[in-house]
Design a protein around this motif. Structure first.
Motif, PDB file in Angstrom:
ATOM      1  N   ALA A  20       0.908  -1.181   0.025  1.00  0.00           N
ATOM      2  CA  ALA A  20      -0.023   0.114  -0.006  1.00  0.00           C
ATOM      3  C   ALA A  20       0.944   1.171  -0.038  1.00  0.00           C
ATOM      4  CB  ALA A  20      -1.033  -0.027   1.280  1.00  0.00           C
ATOM      5  N   VAL A  21       0.553   2.292  -0.633  1.00  0.00           N
ATOM      6  CA  VAL A  21       0.987   3.658  -0.492  1.00  0.00           C
ATOM      7  C   VAL A  21       0.167   4.419   0.447  1.00  0.00           C
ATOM      8  CG1 VAL A  21       1.715   5.743  -1.727  1.00  0.00           C
ATOM      9  CG2 VAL A  21       1.758   3.112  -3.018  1.00  0.00           C
ATOM     10  N   GLU A  27      -0.780  12.581  -0.623  1.00  0.00           N
ATOM     11  CA  GLU A  27      -0.919  14.134  -0.398  1.00  0.00           C
ATOM     12  C   GLU A  27       0.424  15.040  -0.594  1.00  0.00           C
ATOM     13  OE1 GLU A  27      -3.563  15.596   0.590  1.00  0.00           O
ATOM     14  OE2 GLU A  27      -4.661  13.425   0.666  1.00  0.00           O
ATOM     15  N   LYS A  28       1.505  14.416  -0.458  1.00  0.00           N
ATOM     16  CA  LYS A  28       2.731  14.983  -1.242  1.00  0.00           C
ATOM     17  C   LYS A  28       2.721  15.126  -2.546  1.00  0.00           C
ATOM     18  CE  LYS A  28       5.952  14.259   2.899  1.00  0.00           C
ATOM     19  NZ  LYS A  28       7.192  13.623   3.299  1.00  0.00           N
ATOM     20  N   ALA A  33       1.675  18.443  -7.390  1.00  0.00           N
ATOM     21  CA  ALA A  33       0.790  18.589  -8.573  1.00  0.00           C
ATOM     22  C   ALA A  33       0.208  20.213  -8.613  1.00  0.00           C
ATOM     23  CB  ALA A  33      -0.230  17.491  -8.694  1.00  0.00           C
ATOM     24  N   VAL A  34      -0.276  20.717  -7.545  1.00  0.00           N
ATOM     25  CA  VAL A  34      -0.854  21.909  -7.639  1.00  0.00           C
ATOM     26  C   VAL A  34      -0.108  23.157  -7.526  1.00  0.00           C
ATOM     27  CG1 VAL A  34      -3.102  20.842  -6.286  1.00  0.00           C
ATOM     28  CG2 VAL A  34      -1.471  22.110  -5.206  1.00  0.00           C
ATOM     29  N   TRP A  35       1.148  22.556  -7.257  1.00  0.00           N
ATOM     30  CA  TRP A  35       2.246  23.636  -7.617  1.00  0.00           C
ATOM     31  C   TRP A  35       2.589  24.106  -9.045  1.00  0.00           C
ATOM     32  CZ3 TRP A  35       3.198  27.746  -4.746  1.00  0.00           C
ATOM     33  CH2 TRP A  35       2.564  27.720  -3.498  1.00  0.00           C
ATOM     34  N   GLU A  46      -8.222  18.538 -11.478  1.00  0.00           N
ATOM     35  CA  GLU A  46      -8.865  17.826 -10.215  1.00  0.00           C
ATOM     36  C   GLU A  46      -8.203  16.567 -10.366  1.00  0.00           C
ATOM     37  OE1 GLU A  46     -13.235  17.950 -10.750  1.00  0.00           O
ATOM     38  OE2 GLU A  46     -13.327  20.085 -10.819  1.00  0.00           O
ATOM     39  N   PHE A  47      -8.217  15.851  -9.206  1.00  0.00           N
ATOM     40  CA  PHE A  47      -7.735  14.427  -9.100  1.00  0.00           C
ATOM     41  C   PHE A  47      -8.761  13.599  -8.757  1.00  0.00           C
ATOM     42  CE2 PHE A  47      -4.596  17.990  -8.650  1.00  0.00           C
ATOM     43  CZ  PHE A  47      -3.841  17.559  -9.636  1.00  0.00           C
ATOM     44  N   ILE A  48      -8.830  12.378  -8.978  1.00  0.00           N
ATOM     45  CA  ILE A  48      -9.533  11.130  -8.223  1.00  0.00           C
ATOM     46  C   ILE A  48      -8.558  10.177  -8.152  1.00  0.00           C
ATOM     47  CG2 ILE A  48     -11.498   9.431  -8.707  1.00  0.00           C
ATOM     48  CD1 ILE A  48     -12.612  11.567 -10.777  1.00  0.00           C
ATOM     49  N   ILE A  49      -8.618   9.965  -6.586  1.00  0.00           N
ATOM     50  CA  ILE A  49      -7.721   8.832  -6.263  1.00  0.00           C
ATOM     51  C   ILE A  49      -8.511   7.517  -6.268  1.00  0.00           C
ATOM     52  CG2 ILE A  49      -6.224   8.012  -4.477  1.00  0.00           C
ATOM     53  CD1 ILE A  49      -5.705  10.923  -5.485  1.00  0.00           C
TER      54      ILE A  49
END
Length: 190
Positions: A20-21, A27-28, A33-35, A46-49
């Motif tokens: 597992a991650v 979150e990191k 990504a958002v930077w 937008e992101f879907i995990i």
């Protein structure tokens, strides 16, 4: 990790361990990504995990169907041989969703209305580098039918699924792919 080291050492990972991650690592990656830069700082992503095995299986099945259609249309042998089992192996898939309404001033310039995709691509690159810097493998994946993916992930228009980023601990070391020298791909206007 030095950014130039991360750029040179990062590889596309196609085999993953089942480990597992942690959400802290995800979150990191999303923070990186958002930077990313984007047109008019509209941040069109937008992101879907995705960690649900049933959804990953459906995405894999849709990818296999898409691959078959592409092979039938193109006849390219590499497509027929391409395997996408990593979609099932990777512990985490991050769907990158682009919003075409967030193109910035380009919406008024003919032929440039898709620049929101450039911002999403920059976010994806940041994600790949952040994953590598944290010791994770990653892959930028786009071999899917966008309409099928929209249905699977419940995405409403005008938003579009642009890519999946596969994330997990690599099961082995990916081979280095050749790169041309910058001078072969560059010209100066002085």
């Amino acid at each position: 990790m030095d950014v130039f080291t991360a750029i040179r050492e990062r590889r596309s990972c196609r085999t993953y361990l089942p480990d597992a991650v942690g959400e802290d690592l995800i979150e990191k990656i999303l923070e990186a990504a958002v930077w990313a830069p984007s047109p008019a700082n509209n941040q069109p992503w937008e992101f879907i995990i995705i960690t649900n095995p049933d959804i990953k299986r459906k995405i894999h099945e849709e990818s296999v169907a898409c691959k078959q259609k592409l092979f039938e249309k193109s006849g390219w042998g590499w497509i027929d041989k391409y395997q996408a089992g990593f979609l099932l192996e990777a512990p985490v898939l991050i769907a990158v969703i682009g919003d075409s309404r967030k193109t910035g001033a380009h919406q008024f310039l003919e032929g440039t209305e898709n620049t929101y995709q450039h911002g999403c691509a920059a976010a994806i690159q940041n994600m790949l580098l952040a994953a590598h810097a944290q010791g994770l493998g990653s892959l930028w994946f786009t071999l899917f039918d966008r309409q099928a993916m929209k249905q699977t992930l419940g995405i409403d228009s005008p938003k579009e699924p642009l890519a999946l980023v596969c994330i997990g601990k690599a099961a082995g070391v990916a081979a280095r792919t050749p790169r041309k020298e910058p001078k072969e791909k560059t010209r100066y206007i002085r």
